[in-house]
Design a protein around this motif. Structure first.
Motif, PDB file in Angstrom:
ATOM      1  N   LEU A 243     -27.145 -71.051 -59.636  1.00  9.16           N
ATOM      2  CA  LEU A 243     -27.595 -70.677 -58.306  1.00  9.16           C
ATOM      3  C   LEU A 243     -28.060 -69.230 -58.305  1.00  9.16           C
ATOM      4  O   LEU A 243     -27.610 -68.414 -59.111  1.00  9.16           O
ATOM      5  N   ALA A 244     -28.966 -68.931 -57.389  1.00  8.04           N
ATOM      6  CA  ALA A 244     -29.547 -67.594 -57.324  1.00  8.04           C
ATOM      7  C   ALA A 244     -28.690 -66.639 -56.499  1.00  8.04           C
ATOM      8  O   ALA A 244     -28.539 -65.472 -56.841  1.00  8.04           O
ATOM      9  N   THR A 245     -28.115 -67.121 -55.415  1.00  4.01           N
ATOM     10  CA  THR A 245     -27.344 -66.269 -54.514  1.00  4.01           C
ATOM     11  C   THR A 245     -25.963 -66.861 -54.299  1.00  4.01           C
ATOM     12  O   THR A 245     -25.841 -68.037 -53.958  1.00  4.01           O
ATOM     13  N   LEU A 246     -24.940 -66.061 -54.484  1.00  6.52           N
ATOM     14  CA  LEU A 246     -23.574 -66.520 -54.252  1.00  6.52           C
ATOM     15  C   LEU A 246     -23.272 -66.547 -52.757  1.00  6.52           C
ATOM     16  O   LEU A 246     -23.791 -65.727 -52.000  1.00  6.52           O
ATOM     17  N   PRO A 247     -22.446 -67.487 -52.310  1.00  6.60           N
ATOM     18  CA  PRO A 247     -22.093 -67.531 -50.876  1.00  6.60           C
ATOM     19  C   PRO A 247     -21.224 -66.348 -50.485  1.00  6.60           C
ATOM     20  O   PRO A 247     -20.509 -65.777 -51.313  1.00  6.60           O
ATOM     21  N   ASP A 248     -21.286 -65.971 -49.221  1.00  3.52           N
ATOM     22  CA  ASP A 248     -20.477 -64.856 -48.725  1.00  3.52           C
ATOM     23  C   ASP A 248     -19.047 -65.277 -48.428  1.00  3.52           C
ATOM     24  O   ASP A 248     -18.119 -64.479 -48.544  1.00  3.52           O
ATOM     25  N   GLU A 249     -18.846 -66.532 -48.026  1.00  8.16           N
ATOM     26  CA  GLU A 249     -17.518 -67.002 -47.667  1.00  8.16           C
ATOM     27  C   GLU A 249     -16.697 -67.289 -48.919  1.00  8.16           C
ATOM     28  O   GLU A 249     -17.229 -67.714 -49.937  1.00  8.16           O
ATOM     29  N   PRO A 250     -15.382 -67.084 -48.852  1.00 11.54           N
ATOM     30  CA  PRO A 250     -14.537 -67.407 -50.004  1.00 11.54           C
ATOM     31  C   PRO A 250     -14.470 -68.916 -50.221  1.00 11.54           C
ATOM     32  O   PRO A 250     -14.526 -69.682 -49.260  1.00 11.54           O
ATOM     33  N   PRO A 251     -14.346 -69.363 -51.462  1.00 10.46           N
ATOM     34  CA  PRO A 251     -14.282 -70.799 -51.740  1.00 10.46           C
ATOM     35  C   PRO A 251     -12.881 -71.348 -51.541  1.00 10.46           C
ATOM     36  O   PRO A 251     -11.913 -70.594 -51.369  1.00 10.46           O
ATOM     37  N   GLN A 252     -12.773 -72.661 -51.580  1.00 10.70           N
ATOM     38  CA  GLN A 252     -11.475 -73.321 -51.482  1.00 10.70           C
ATOM     39  C   GLN A 252     -10.789 -73.419 -52.843  1.00 10.70           C
ATOM     40  O   GLN A 252      -9.601 -73.701 -52.919  1.00 10.70           O
ATOM     41  N   THR A 253     -11.533 -73.197 -53.907  1.00 10.56           N
ATOM     42  CA  THR A 253     -10.990 -73.308 -55.259  1.00 10.56           C
ATOM     43  C   THR A 253     -11.699 -72.311 -56.150  1.00 10.56           C
ATOM     44  O   THR A 253     -12.713 -71.715 -55.761  1.00 10.56           O
ATOM     45  N   ALA A 254     -11.158 -72.107 -57.347  1.00  8.62           N
ATOM     46  CA  ALA A 254     -11.754 -71.148 -58.274  1.00  8.62           C
ATOM     47  C   ALA A 254     -13.123 -71.616 -58.744  1.00  8.62           C
ATOM     48  O   ALA A 254     -13.322 -72.802 -59.024  1.00  8.62           O
ATOM     49  N   ILE A 255     -14.062 -70.685 -58.815  1.00  9.59           N
ATOM     50  CA  ILE A 255     -15.393 -70.961 -59.336  1.00  9.59           C
ATOM     51  C   ILE A 255     -15.721 -69.884 -60.359  1.00  9.59           C
ATOM     52  O   ILE A 255     -15.739 -68.688 -60.037  1.00  9.59           O
ATOM     53  N   GLY A 256     -15.962 -70.287 -61.594  1.00 11.12           N
ATOM     54  CA  GLY A 256     -16.354 -69.351 -62.631  1.00 11.12           C
ATOM     55  C   GLY A 256     -17.861 -69.182 -62.637  1.00 11.12           C
ATOM     56  O   GLY A 256     -18.590 -70.173 -62.598  1.00 11.12           O
ATOM     57  N   VAL A 257     -18.318 -67.934 -62.670  1.00 16.87           N
ATOM     58  CA  VAL A 257     -19.750 -67.666 -62.665  1.00 16.87           C
ATOM     59  C   VAL A 257     -20.109 -66.734 -63.815  1.00 16.87           C
ATOM     60  O   VAL A 257     -19.262 -66.012 -64.351  1.00 16.87           O
ATOM     61  N   SER A 258     -21.386 -66.761 -64.157  1.00 12.96           N
ATOM     62  CA  SER A 258     -21.897 -65.892 -65.214  1.00 12.96           C
ATOM     63  C   SER A 258     -22.662 -64.730 -64.602  1.00 12.96           C
ATOM     64  O   SER A 258     -22.914 -64.727 -63.387  1.00 12.96           O
ATOM     65  N   PRO A 259     -23.073 -63.762 -65.406  1.00 11.73           N
ATOM     66  CA  PRO A 259     -24.001 -62.749 -64.899  1.00 11.73           C
ATOM     67  C   PRO A 259     -25.342 -63.398 -64.560  1.00 11.73           C
ATOM     68  O   PRO A 259     -25.669 -64.457 -65.093  1.00 11.73           O
ATOM     69  N   PRO A 260     -26.139 -62.783 -63.689  1.00  7.24           N
ATOM     70  CA  PRO A 260     -27.459 -63.346 -63.364  1.00  7.24           C
ATOM     71  C   PRO A 260     -28.440 -63.153 -64.522  1.00  7.24           C
ATOM     72  O   PRO A 260     -28.535 -62.064 -65.092  1.00  7.24           O
ATOM     73  N   VAL A 261     -29.152 -64.218 -64.859  1.00  7.93           N
ATOM     74  CA  VAL A 261     -30.119 -64.189 -65.964  1.00  7.93           C
ATOM     75  C   VAL A 261     -31.333 -65.034 -65.587  1.00  7.93           C
ATOM     76  O   VAL A 261     -31.263 -65.860 -64.679  1.00  7.93           O
ATOM     77  N   PRO A 262     -32.465 -64.876 -66.287  1.00 10.07           N
ATOM     78  CA  PRO A 262     -33.598 -65.786 -66.075  1.00 10.07           C
ATOM     79  C   PRO A 262     -33.208 -67.215 -66.444  1.00 10.07           C
ATOM     80  O   PRO A 262     -32.246 -67.447 -67.196  1.00 10.07           O
ATOM     81  N   LEU A 263     -33.961 -68.171 -65.935  1.00 12.62           N
ATOM     82  CA  LEU A 263     -33.634 -69.580 -66.155  1.00 12.62           C
ATOM     83  C   LEU A 263     -33.476 -69.929 -67.624  1.00 12.62           C
ATOM     84  O   LEU A 263     -32.554 -70.664 -67.998  1.00 12.62           O
ATOM     85  N   HIS A 264     -34.345 -69.406 -68.477  1.00 16.20           N
ATOM     86  CA  HIS A 264     -34.300 -69.804 -69.883  1.00 16.20           C
ATOM     87  C   HIS A 264     -33.092 -69.243 -70.628  1.00 16.20           C
ATOM     88  O   HIS A 264     -32.803 -69.653 -71.745  1.00 16.20           O
ATOM     89  N   GLU A 265     -32.352 -68.300 -70.008  1.00 18.62           N
ATOM     90  CA  GLU A 265     -31.170 -67.727 -70.663  1.00 18.62           C
ATOM     91  C   GLU A 265     -29.863 -68.359 -70.176  1.00 18.62           C
ATOM     92  O   GLU A 265     -28.770 -67.939 -70.593  1.00 18.62           O
ATOM     93  N   LEU A 266     -29.947 -69.356 -69.318  1.00 21.54           N
ATOM     94  CA  LEU A 266     -28.724 -69.966 -68.784  1.00 21.54           C
ATOM     95  C   LEU A 266     -27.806 -70.545 -69.864  1.00 21.54           C
ATOM     96  O   LEU A 266     -26.576 -70.429 -69.755  1.00 21.54           O
TER      97      LEU A 266
END
Length: 409
Positions: A243-266
Motif C-alpha cells: 500500500l502507498a499510504t498507511l492508515p491513521d487509525e490504529p489497527p486491531q492487530t499487529a501489521i508488519g510493514v516495510s520501508p516505502p520502495v518503488p513497485l519493482h523493489e517490493l
C-alpha cells in the motif's frame, strides 16, 4: 359451461393463437421483435451485442414458453429453463447489467400486451381469453426472468472469481518477484496503481474470525476510485500485500510493514514486513510496526541459539536461586531499561538506594560481569529480552513496554 360453449371457447382460443403466431407475436419474428428492437435493444449496455445475435436469442427464448402458452398451462418443474439461463450468462459476459436484462423482460410484457390487443380477432370470448392469456403469459415471463437472473448471477460470480484469481496472482508475483519487470507497468495500469509512487509491503496474521473486507476498508485498498492505495491477497494463510499510504487509525492487530520502495523493489522488502510481523506477535505488539521500530528484537526472535546462550550466561544462574534471584533479575532489568540510572530505578521499585546497589552487585558477582562494561550490558539486555520473549504471557518475566509510534510516511 356447456359442451358446445366449451368447444366454441376452445376454437376461439385456437383462432387467437393462430392469429398471433401468423403475425409473429408468439415466436418473436414479427412486430414483437421490431418493437423490442426500438425500445430495448438501444439500451446502453446492449451496445456490444449484435442485433442479429439479439434477435436469435430472443426467438430462442420465446420458443421455451411457446408450447406452454398455447396449451394454456403454467410453468412446471418439468419445463427446462436452461436456454434462458444461458442467455442470462451470455448477457453478463457481454456487459449487459442484470437490471437491463430484467427491464427487457418487463418491456417485452408491455409490447406483447399492446400487440395482442391490436391483433386479437373478435369473438364472444375475446375479453375473457385475453385475460387468461395475459395472466398465463405473466407466469411464463416471471419464470423466465428468474432463469435469466440466475444465469446472469452465475456468470457474474464466475467472472468475479476469475478476476480475483488474476489479482491474487499479480499481488503474489509482485511480492515474490516472479513478475517480469516489463509486465509490472501494464499490471499496475490494469489495476489502477500509480507506478510513480512508493509502496510498503505489509503482512498481518489472519485469524478464523478476521473480516477480510473490514481489513480492506481499513487499509483503503478497495478498488473504488481512480487510483488504488494498494492490493492484498492471502499467502501461507496471512493477509499480504502493498500500500502507498498507511492508515491513521490504529489497527486491531499487529501489521508488519516495510520501508516505502518503488513497485519493482517490493520483493526485496517483503521479507522485512514478514520479520516485523513475526517479531511484533512474539513480543505482544498490536500496532503497525516496521523492523526499524523494533530495535534489536527482530534479531532476538530470529537468533534462537544466541539468545539461549545469553540466557544461560546471565539469567539461569539467578533463576536457580529462586525468589532471591528473581528480585535481583527484576532490579537489573529495570536498571538496564532505565539507561543505568540508579535513582530512577530506586523510585520505580520503591527501594532504598543501597538495596538497588546491593542487588546489582550480587548480579555482577554471580555472573562475573560488570554492568559498567558496554559489551556486557548489551549481552545482559539481550539475555533479559530473550527471557521475556519466552516467558508465559503475564508471567514474572513480562515487563510493560512503551508503545512506539507507527513509521513516518
Amino acid at each position: 359451461m356447456g359442451e358446445t360453449e366449451a368447444s366454441s371457447r376452445s376454437e376461439a382460443w385456437d383462432a387467437l393463437m393462430d392469429c398471433l403466431f401468423a403475425a409473429g407475436v408468439l415466436d418473436g419474428r414479427g412486430p414483437l421483435a421490431e418493437r423490442m428492437a426500438q425500445r430495448v435493444f438501444v439500451l446502453p449496455s446492449y451496445k456490444n451485442v449484435s442485433p442479429d445475435a439479439l434477435h436469435a436469442s430472443w426467438r430462442r427464448n420465446m420458443r421455451v414458453s411457446l408450447d406452454g402458452i398455447r396449451s394454456r398451462r403454467a410453468p412446471g418443474p418439468d419445463d427446462d429453463d436452461t436456454p434462458l439461463r444461458e442467455v442470462g450468462e451470455m448477457r453478463a459476459r457481454q456487459g449487459v447489467t442484470v437490471s437491463e436484462v430484467l427491464q427487457t423482460s418487463v418491456t417485452q410484457q408491455t409490447v406483447f400486451l399492446e400487440l395482442v390487443r391490436q391483433l386479437a380477432p373478435s369473438s364472444p370470448y375475446r375479453d375473457s381469453l385475453l385475460l387468461e392469456l395475459f395472466s398465463n403469459y405473466q407466469r411464463w415471463s416471471a419464470w423466465g426472468m428468474v432463469a435469466l437472473a440466475a444465469g446472469h448471477r452465475e456468470a457474474e460470480l464466475e467472472m468475479q472469481r476469475r478476476a480475483q484469481e488474476h489479482q491474487d496472482s499479480f499481488v503474489q508475483g509482485m511480492l515474490s518477484g516472479s513478475i517480469a519487470p516489463s509486465e509490472i507497468g501494464s499490471g499496475a495500469e490494469a489495476y489502477g496503481l500509480d507506478r510513480t509512487r512508493s509502496y510498503r509491503a505489509f503482512r498481518l496474521r489472519r485469524a478464523p474470525s478476521t473480516d477480510v473486507r473490514a481489513i480492506e476498508r481499513y487499509l483503503h485498498i478497495t478498488s473504488s476510485g481512480a487510483r488504488r492505495n494498494g492490493m492484498m491477497t492471502v499467502i501461507d494463510g496471512d493477509l499480504c500485500g502493498f500500500l502507498a499510504t498507511l492508515p491513521d487509525e490504529p489497527p486491531q492487530t499487529a501489521i508488519g510493514v516495510s520501508p516505502p520502495v518503488p513497485l519493482h523493489e517490493l520483493p526485496a522488502v517483503f521479507r522485512l514486513a514478514t520479520r516485523a510481523l513475526e517479531t511484533a506477535l512474539a513480543i505482544g505488539r498490536h500496532e503497525i510496526v516496521s523492523v526499524a521500530d523494533l530495535g534489536l528484537h527482530p534479531a532476538i526472535v530470529a537468533d534462537h541459539d544466541l539468545g539461549e546462550l545469553m540466557c544461560d550466561r546471565y539469567v539461569k544462574p539467578l533463576e536457580r536461586l529462586g525468589a532471591s534471584g528473581a528480585v535481583i533479575l527484576q532490579t537489573v532489568e529495570r536498571y538496564v531499561e532505565n539507561g543505568n540510572r540508579l535513582e530512577t530505578t530506586r523510585q520505580q521499585l520503591f527501594l532504598h538506594t543501597n538495596t538497588v546497589r546491593y542487588r546489582l552487585s550480587r548480579f555482577e558477582s554471580i555472573t562475573g560481569c560488570s554492568l559498567r562494561d558496554s559489551n556486557a550490558l548489551v549481552e545482559v539486555w539481550w539475555a533479559l529480552a530473550w527471557r521475556r520473549l519466552h516467558a508465559p504471557r503475564g508471567g514474572s518475566g513480562q515487563v510493560d513496554r512503551p508503545t512506539r509510534a507507527r513509521p513516518a510516511m
